[in-house]
Motif scaffolding. Structure first.
Motif, PDB file in Angstrom:
ATOM      1  N   UNK A  96      -4.501  -4.535  -7.049  1.00 59.17           N
ATOM      2  CA  UNK A  96      -3.147  -5.023  -7.318  1.00 59.17           C
ATOM      3  C   UNK A  96      -2.571  -5.746  -6.100  1.00 59.17           C
ATOM      4  N   UNK A  97      -2.836  -5.212  -4.914  1.00 60.70           N
ATOM      5  CA  UNK A  97      -2.356  -5.859  -3.689  1.00 60.70           C
ATOM      6  C   UNK A  97      -3.038  -7.217  -3.530  1.00 60.70           C
ATOM      7  N   UNK A 125       0.838  -1.200   0.000  1.00 66.44           N
ATOM      8  CA  UNK A 125       0.000   0.000   0.000  1.00 66.44           C
ATOM      9  C   UNK A 125       0.873   1.249   0.000  1.00 66.44           C
ATOM     10  N   UNK A 126       1.946   1.243   0.787  1.00 67.87           N
ATOM     11  CA  UNK A 126       2.859   2.397   0.822  1.00 67.87           C
ATOM     12  C   UNK A 126       3.562   2.589  -0.522  1.00 67.87           C
ATOM     13  N   UNK A 127       3.747   1.510  -1.238  1.00 69.46           N
ATOM     14  CA  UNK A 127       4.366   1.612  -2.564  1.00 69.46           C
ATOM     15  C   UNK A 127       3.419   2.232  -3.579  1.00 69.46           C
ATOM     16  N   UNK A 128       2.160   2.369  -3.208  1.00 68.20           N
ATOM     17  CA  UNK A 128       1.203   3.039  -4.076  1.00 68.20           C
ATOM     18  C   UNK A 128       0.338   2.099  -4.892  1.00 68.20           C
ATOM     19  N   UNK A 129       0.371   0.812  -4.597  1.00 66.38           N
ATOM     20  CA  UNK A 129      -0.446  -0.130  -5.341  1.00 66.38           C
ATOM     21  C   UNK A 129      -1.907  -0.002  -4.921  1.00 66.38           C
TER      22      UNK A 129
END
Length: 180
Positions: free
Chosen positions: A151-152, A143-147
């Protein structure tokens, strides 16, 4: 601190007294009738003004004493409430410690004795907890990576609803532990 209102009120009373005296003197100079007033009348007016001022000061002192008494009573009540709350906190902390000990002892027993069903062993509770913790940490990291949630979900092999639930129930502390 509480004496300031007294001083302000006494100052206002004195100011009123001075203004009254000034107006009296001014009226004397402006009118011939005022000049003819006897000395006794002037003395009587001063005495009345002094009495009025004394009553005013006495009333202010009484009101100030009442305010101070109310503040002391409120302070005592708050102190009593605080003492009760501190006692309650200590009781709850001791109960929490006992529950933690009980939980730790039951977790120790669970880890020592894995349950078996037929030929298969049921995994230990501790291993399940570690697996879930790693899964949650990975979800927060993605989530922090922006997915996006989709996608997660795809990467973890989980449902979107499950991830929404995980993110909505997670406390800020749990989100922070995802870094570890």
């Amino acid at each position: 601190m509480l004496e300031q209102p007294i001083y302000l009120l006494m100052g206002a009373g004195l100011l009123i007294l001075l203004i009254a005296l000034f107006l009296t003197l001014r009226q004397k100079g402006a009118s011939g009738q005022e000049q003819s007033r006897s000395h006794e009348q002037k003395l009587q007016e001063r005495q009345e003004m002094e009495k009025s001022l004394q009553r005013f000061v006495h009333q202010v002192k009484q009101e100030n004493e009442l305010v101070v008494a109310n503040l002391r009573k409120t302070k005592e009540n708050l102190r009593s409430d605080l003492d009760q709350l501190e006692e309650r906190i200590q009781t709850l902390e001791s109960e929490l410690g006992a529950v933690r000990e009980q939980l730790a002892s039951s977790m120790g027993e669970t880890q020592k004795e894995p349950l078996s069903m037929g030929n298969e062993e049921v995994p230990r509770v501790h291993e399940d907890t570690l697996f879930l913790r790693e899964r949650f940490q990975r979800a927060f990291a993605l989530q922090r990576e922006g997915l996006s949630l989709d996608e997660i979900a795809k990467q973890l092999g989980a449902g979107r609803g499950e991830l929404e639930l995980i993110f909505s129930l997670a406390t800020p502390q749990e989100r922070g532990r995802a870094h570890e």
